[in-house]
Design a protein around this motif. Structure first.
Motif, PDB file in Angstrom:
ATOM      1  N   ILE A   9       8.163   5.492   9.107  1.00  0.00           N
ATOM      2  CA  ILE A   9       9.359   4.737   8.724  1.00  0.00           C
ATOM      3  C   ILE A   9       9.125   3.267   9.058  1.00  0.00           C
ATOM      4  CG2 ILE A   9      11.846   4.498   8.998  1.00  0.00           C
ATOM      5  CD1 ILE A   9      11.863   7.409  10.072  1.00  0.00           C
ATOM      6  N   GLU A  10       9.038   2.452   8.009  1.00  0.00           N
ATOM      7  CA  GLU A  10       8.782   1.013   8.154  1.00  0.00           C
ATOM      8  C   GLU A  10      10.040   0.208   7.870  1.00  0.00           C
ATOM      9  OE1 GLU A  10       4.188   0.684   6.568  1.00  0.00           O
ATOM     10  OE2 GLU A  10       5.803   0.160   5.198  1.00  0.00           O
ATOM     11  N   LYS A  40      15.510   2.045  11.569  1.00  0.00           N
ATOM     12  CA  LYS A  40      14.399   3.002  11.649  1.00  0.00           C
ATOM     13  C   LYS A  40      14.654   4.068  12.712  1.00  0.00           C
ATOM     14  CE  LYS A  40      11.382  -0.234  12.554  1.00  0.00           C
ATOM     15  NZ  LYS A  40      12.218  -1.433  12.536  1.00  0.00           N
ATOM     16  N   SER A  41      15.004   3.645  13.914  1.00  0.00           N
ATOM     17  CA  SER A  41      15.232   4.603  15.002  1.00  0.00           C
ATOM     18  C   SER A  41      16.471   5.449  14.742  1.00  0.00           C
ATOM     19  CB  SER A  41      15.369   3.871  16.339  1.00  0.00           C
ATOM     20  OG  SER A  41      14.163   3.218  16.672  1.00  0.00           O
ATOM     21  N   ALA A  97       8.099   5.703   4.335  1.00  0.00           N
ATOM     22  CA  ALA A  97       9.472   5.405   3.924  1.00  0.00           C
ATOM     23  C   ALA A  97       9.774   3.984   4.368  1.00  0.00           C
ATOM     24  CB  ALA A  97      10.445   6.391   4.560  1.00  0.00           C
ATOM     25  N   ARG A  98       9.936   3.094   3.406  1.00  0.00           N
ATOM     26  CA  ARG A  98      10.193   1.682   3.694  1.00  0.00           C
ATOM     27  C   ARG A  98      11.693   1.426   3.587  1.00  0.00           C
ATOM     28  NH1 ARG A  98       5.952  -1.583   0.887  1.00  0.00           N
ATOM     29  NH2 ARG A  98       4.744  -0.833   2.657  1.00  0.00           N
ATOM     30  N   CYS A  99      12.280   0.927   4.664  1.00  0.00           N
ATOM     31  CA  CYS A  99      13.718   0.653   4.680  1.00  0.00           C
ATOM     32  C   CYS A  99      14.033  -0.487   3.717  1.00  0.00           C
ATOM     33  CB  CYS A  99      14.175   0.282   6.091  1.00  0.00           C
ATOM     34  SG  CYS A  99      13.995   1.635   7.269  1.00  0.00           S
ATOM     35  N   GLY A 100      14.994  -0.242   2.853  1.00  0.00           N
ATOM     36  CA  GLY A 100      15.391  -1.230   1.865  1.00  0.00           C
ATOM     37  C   GLY A 100      16.316  -0.599   0.850  1.00  0.00           C
ATOM     38  N   THR A 101      16.475  -1.264  -0.258  1.00  0.00           N
ATOM     39  CA  THR A 101      17.332  -0.760  -1.323  1.00  0.00           C
ATOM     40  C   THR A 101      16.474  -0.056  -2.358  1.00  0.00           C
ATOM     41  OG1 THR A 101      18.831  -2.613  -0.985  1.00  0.00           O
ATOM     42  CG2 THR A 101      19.076  -1.393  -3.038  1.00  0.00           C
ATOM     43  N   PRO A 147       1.722   8.115  -0.335  1.00  0.00           N
ATOM     44  CA  PRO A 147       2.936   7.963  -1.146  1.00  0.00           C
ATOM     45  C   PRO A 147       3.979   7.143  -0.395  1.00  0.00           C
ATOM     46  CG  PRO A 147       2.174  10.231  -1.233  1.00  0.00           C
ATOM     47  CD  PRO A 147       1.339   9.531  -0.186  1.00  0.00           C
ATOM     48  N   LEU A 148       4.660   6.270  -1.141  1.00  0.00           N
ATOM     49  CA  LEU A 148       5.634   5.329  -0.573  1.00  0.00           C
ATOM     50  C   LEU A 148       6.960   5.469  -1.295  1.00  0.00           C
ATOM     51  CD1 LEU A 148       6.407   2.641   0.998  1.00  0.00           C
ATOM     52  CD2 LEU A 148       5.499   1.446  -0.997  1.00  0.00           C
ATOM     53  N   ILE A 149       8.037   5.553  -0.516  1.00  0.00           N
ATOM     54  CA  ILE A 149       9.373   5.494  -1.100  1.00  0.00           C
ATOM     55  C   ILE A 149      10.178   4.420  -0.383  1.00  0.00           C
ATOM     56  CG2 ILE A 149       9.399   7.930  -1.775  1.00  0.00           C
ATOM     57  CD1 ILE A 149      11.370   8.373   0.629  1.00  0.00           C
ATOM     58  N   ALA A 150      11.127   3.839  -1.091  1.00  0.00           N
ATOM     59  CA  ALA A 150      12.108   2.957  -0.467  1.00  0.00           C
ATOM     60  C   ALA A 150      13.310   3.825  -0.123  1.00  0.00           C
ATOM     61  CB  ALA A 150      12.510   1.847  -1.428  1.00  0.00           C
TER      62      ALA A 150
END
Length: 144
Positions: free
Chosen positions: A21-22, A29-30, A92-96, A114-117
């Motif tokens: 989690i980025e 994230k936490s 998992a990148r924090c964002g919209t 693999p990357l998801i927002a």
């Protein structure tokens, strides 16, 4: 390599598959990791993740000092059971997030993951991580 991120994992196909989690400080994230623990995930690392590559796969773990610790913002740092390490199967990148995005990958230490927002504050965010991890798990097995 040390990443300022969190790492949680779920058991899939007999192996622990990790979600890195980025996001920037204060992104949630936490908090997302804490809610994911209630949905069957296990903590690997919070705040700082040591990442390395072995046999073409990306792995992560907590430092000995931070192992088993999770920040609960505005409350305290709590001790929770933690895994020693996990293979990173999803970022998992924090964002919209986009409504229906094209497949994306993060290149970490030469490994395409693999990357998801994800909006970490959505109530459904832990369930989305679980579904995304299951969705990409088949692809991961083909690459190993």
């Amino acid at each position: 390599m040390i990443a300022h991120a969190g790492l949680i994992a779920a058991r899939r196909g007999g192996f622990w598959r990790g979600v890195l989690i980025e996001g920037p400080a204060g992104a949630g994230k936490s908090d997302l990791a804490l809610r994911a623990l209630d949905q069957g995930f296990s903590l690997v690392a919070d705040d700082r993740v040591s990442l390395w590559v072995s046999e073409g796969a990306l792995f992560g773990r907590a430092s000995d000092v931070l192992s088993g610790l999770l920040e609960v913002r505005s409350l305290q740092v709590i001790r929770v059971p933690a895994l020693r390490l996990a293979q990173v199967a999803l970022v998992a990148r924090c964002g919209t997030p986009e409504r229906i995005p094209e497949p994306q990958f993060a290149d970490i230490l030469g490994v395409a993951v693999p990357l998801i927002a994800i909006d970490p504050r959505e109530p459904s965010a832990p369930a989305k991580l679980s579904r995304a991890l299951s969705h990409f798990d088949g692809d991961l097995k083909r690459r190993i």
